[in-house]
Motif scaffolding. Structure first.
Motif, PDB file in Angstrom:
ATOM      1  N   ASP A   1       0.823  -1.209   0.000  1.00  0.00           N
ATOM      2  CA  ASP A   1       0.000   0.000   0.000  1.00  0.00           C
ATOM      3  C   ASP A   1       0.856   1.259   0.000  1.00  0.00           C
ATOM      4  OD1 ASP A   1      -2.239  -1.589   0.045  1.00  0.00           O
ATOM      5  OD2 ASP A   1      -2.574  -1.410   2.212  1.00  0.00           O
ATOM      6  N   ALA A   2       1.956   1.231   0.774  1.00  0.00           N
ATOM      7  CA  ALA A   2       2.840   2.397   0.832  1.00  0.00           C
ATOM      8  C   ALA A   2       3.521   2.630  -0.520  1.00  0.00           C
ATOM      9  CB  ALA A   2       3.884   2.212   1.927  1.00  0.00           C
ATOM     10  N   ALA A   3       3.923   1.539  -1.189  1.00  0.00           N
ATOM     11  CA  ALA A   3       4.563   1.668  -2.494  1.00  0.00           C
ATOM     12  C   ALA A   3       3.588   2.224  -3.528  1.00  0.00           C
ATOM     13  CB  ALA A   3       5.104   0.310  -2.944  1.00  0.00           C
ATOM     14  N   LYS A   4       2.351   1.769  -3.483  1.00  0.00           N
ATOM     15  CA  LYS A   4       1.337   2.289  -4.418  1.00  0.00           C
ATOM     16  C   LYS A   4       1.125   3.786  -4.199  1.00  0.00           C
ATOM     17  CE  LYS A   4      -1.403  -1.942  -5.018  1.00  0.00           C
ATOM     18  NZ  LYS A   4      -2.710  -2.590  -4.757  1.00  0.00           N
ATOM     19  N   LYS A   5       1.033   4.160  -2.950  1.00  0.00           N
ATOM     20  CA  LYS A   5       0.798   5.560  -2.617  1.00  0.00           C
ATOM     21  C   LYS A   5       1.951   6.432  -3.086  1.00  0.00           C
ATOM     22  CE  LYS A   5      -0.523   8.510   1.286  1.00  0.00           C
ATOM     23  NZ  LYS A   5      -0.794   8.532   2.761  1.00  0.00           N
ATOM     24  N   ALA A   6       3.166   5.903  -3.014  1.00  0.00           N
ATOM     25  CA  ALA A   6       4.353   6.643  -3.438  1.00  0.00           C
ATOM     26  C   ALA A   6       4.664   6.452  -4.917  1.00  0.00           C
ATOM     27  CB  ALA A   6       5.556   6.216  -2.600  1.00  0.00           C
ATOM     28  N   ASN A   7       3.800   5.716  -5.620  1.00  0.00           N
ATOM     29  CA  ASN A   7       3.972   5.452  -7.046  1.00  0.00           C
ATOM     30  C   ASN A   7       5.326   4.789  -7.333  1.00  0.00           C
ATOM     31  OD1 ASN A   7       3.122   5.408  -9.740  1.00  0.00           O
ATOM     32  ND2 ASN A   7       4.132   7.363 -10.184  1.00  0.00           N
ATOM     33  N   THR A   8       5.649   3.798  -6.530  1.00  0.00           N
ATOM     34  CA  THR A   8       6.899   3.068  -6.719  1.00  0.00           C
ATOM     35  C   THR A   8       6.624   1.575  -6.588  1.00  0.00           C
ATOM     36  OG1 THR A   8       9.203   2.894  -6.007  1.00  0.00           O
ATOM     37  CG2 THR A   8       7.562   3.214  -4.271  1.00  0.00           C
ATOM     38  N   THR A   9       7.676   0.782  -6.507  1.00  0.00           N
ATOM     39  CA  THR A   9       7.556  -0.675  -6.457  1.00  0.00           C
ATOM     40  C   THR A   9       8.375  -1.231  -5.299  1.00  0.00           C
ATOM     41  OG1 THR A   9       9.367  -0.796  -8.060  1.00  0.00           O
ATOM     42  CG2 THR A   9       7.107  -0.970  -8.920  1.00  0.00           C
ATOM     43  N   LEU A  10       8.245  -2.540  -5.077  1.00  0.00           N
ATOM     44  CA  LEU A  10       8.987  -3.193  -3.998  1.00  0.00           C
ATOM     45  C   LEU A  10      10.251  -3.844  -4.548  1.00  0.00           C
ATOM     46  CD1 LEU A  10       6.195  -5.089  -1.993  1.00  0.00           C
ATOM     47  CD2 LEU A  10       7.021  -2.752  -1.682  1.00  0.00           C
ATOM     48  N   PRO A  11      11.405  -3.562  -3.937  1.00  0.00           N
ATOM     49  CA  PRO A  11      12.609  -4.317  -4.290  1.00  0.00           C
ATOM     50  C   PRO A  11      12.471  -5.756  -3.798  1.00  0.00           C
ATOM     51  CG  PRO A  11      13.123  -2.302  -3.050  1.00  0.00           C
ATOM     52  CD  PRO A  11      11.660  -2.553  -2.910  1.00  0.00           C
ATOM     53  N   ILE A  12      13.312  -6.636  -4.319  1.00  0.00           N
ATOM     54  CA  ILE A  12      13.261  -8.056  -3.976  1.00  0.00           C
ATOM     55  C   ILE A  12      14.547  -8.467  -3.275  1.00  0.00           C
ATOM     56  CG2 ILE A  12      13.023 -10.409  -4.869  1.00  0.00           C
ATOM     57  CD1 ILE A  12      11.706  -9.132  -7.376  1.00  0.00           C
TER      58      ILE A  12
END
Length: 437
Positions: free
Chosen positions: A113-124
């Motif tokens: 949810d935080a990544a969506k809000k910041a318009n970014t993605t999750l590193p792996i």
């Protein structure tokens, strides 16, 4: 007073794997740095614990009584769980790489949810287990606290859960073909490629896959998995898709194949594959590790000449980065510190069922594991968010603190790489942050 042992160089060479035999023992050059000189938040390493276990829980520290290291303010921001600790638990999504459901991705909805809000993605972060004694799912259960910690800082954790041979007997490596050991690392690299393909073709239909960024990958592994972690940095580099950072915890590379080892030493000491790697390497071992971890990080420090890297020893620690049988975990007041992590712990609480590691581990073992969690989290926050614009607001203050925490002035003495080689030119001056900010 606590001390941090920074290893400048070493001539010690242990037999790797799960044996306590020493092939040779030479003088080790050590530099002791007073921990009070380190920046605030850099106290990831701890005093040598007394060899005598507490006689009762009344004599044990709060950490021992609870079965989890209780973070103090002096430990800095990366010791407690991160801003995306889940109230509903870590989510596990199974995926298929070579066969059905042979790998898993762990994440939290809060991080997504935080990544969506910041318009970014999750590193792996790819995590590589040893193959000994247990199935890979059992290894995941025993190391769930690390998985929970990393996901709380906004990472998706990928791990292989099924390969043809698991739970192998911890005997001489010559009993097994060397390809058996490399297979797990190869599967892990294939899994990252698979995630990239699945994310591209998902079209947003699969919520978590569409949120993963396979171009921002780190890798972490323990024991034989630590050796495979180092090998994966070489393989990824040669394939043109390098990992950005790697953490090897007590990596056991063993002896040469001709001498009955896994063949790991041959890979790291022959040819120029190690010199091609540019990934930032964090190499940790206990200074009482008799399973080959010290030799593993010595070899990596010597051979990966073009990679920013550091080797550090945890005072008084063994191979016990995971509470399992055979890791050299010490006697706790209520018994051996082995297998207790099979009851996973969310944050700093201990579940009622089984009591997890409550009273079973000494301070040194709990602190060793806490050191690994926080140092890994700090390095990955720094390196897997290379562009400041990709950092969600909740992580911004942690990223500012990470350079000081991982690569402070005292650490530079043990690494050929200077701070400027690890931190981007536009990196703001490192600052310490308070836990209650």
């Amino acid at each position: 007073m606590a001390f941090l042992t920074l290893v400048m160089s070493s001539m010690a060479r242990c037999l790797g794997g799960r044996t306590s035999s020493m092939r040779s023992l030479s003088i080790v050059m050590l530099m002791m740095v007073v921990a009070s000189l380190l920046p605030e938040g850099a106290h990831a390493f701890f005093n040598r614990a007394s060899s005598a276990s507490p006689r009762s829980l009344d004599d044990a520290s709060t950490s021992v009584q609870r079965g989890v290291y209780v973070c103090e303010r002096k430990n800095g921001p990366f010791c407690p769980t991160g801003p995306y600790k889940s109230t509903q638990g870590v989510i596990q999504k199974k995926i298929s790489v070579r066969e059905k459901d042979d790998a898993s991705i762990f994440y939290t909805n809060e991080a997504v949810d935080a990544a969506k809000k910041a318009n970014t993605t999750l590193p792996i972060i790819a995590r590589i287990n040893p193959l000994y004694d247990k199935t890979l799912d059992e290894w995941n259960a025993n190391d769930m606290r690390l998985i929970q910690h990393l996901t709380s800082f906004g990472f998706a954790v990928y791990t292989t859960t099924k390969v043809p041979r698991m739970g192998i007997f911890p005997g001489p490596e010559r009993m097994y073909p060397k390809e058996l050991f490399w297979n797990l690392g190869d599967h892990t690299l294939e899994g990252i490629k698979k995630i990239s393909e699945m994310a591209s073709s998902s079209g947003g239909d699969d919520d978590i896959l569409s949120m993963l960024d396979a171009s921002r990958v780190g890798v972490i592994g323990y024991s034989v998995g630590g050796s495979l972690t180092l090998r994966m940095t070489m393989e990824a580099q040669q394939q043109g898709k390098p990992v950005l950072a790697a953490v090897a915890l007590g990596p056991t590379i063993g002896s040469e194949r001709s001498e009955g080892g896994t063949g790991g030493r041959d890979i790291f000491t022959q040819g120029d594959g190690t010199s091609l790697v540019r990934s930032t390497l964090l190499l940790l071992a206990g200074d009482d590790d008799d399973r080959g971890g010290i030799d593993g990080v010595d070899t990596a420090l010597e051979r990966f000449v073009n990679a920013p890297r550091i080797k550090a020893l945890v005072n008084g620690a063994t191979h016990c980065f995971v509470s399992v049988y055979g890791a050299g975990c010490q006697n706790g007041p209520l018994g051996r510190c082995r297998e207790c992590e099979t009851v996973s712990v969310e944050g700093d609480t201990v579940p009622d069922v089984g009591d997890g590691c409550k009273g079973k581990c000494v301070d040194t073992d709990l602190r060793t594991q806490a050191a690994a969690r926080q140092m890994a989290a700090a390095l990955f926050v720094l390196k897997l968010y290379p562009d400041g614009s990709t950092v969600p607001p909740e992580l911004a203050k942690y990223r500012k603190a990470a350079p000081t925490f991982v690569w402070g002035p005292a650490f530079e003495g043990s690494s050929p790489a200077k701070l400027s080689a690890v931190v981007q030119k536009d990196e703001p001056n490192p600052v310490s942050i308070k836990l209650d900010e």
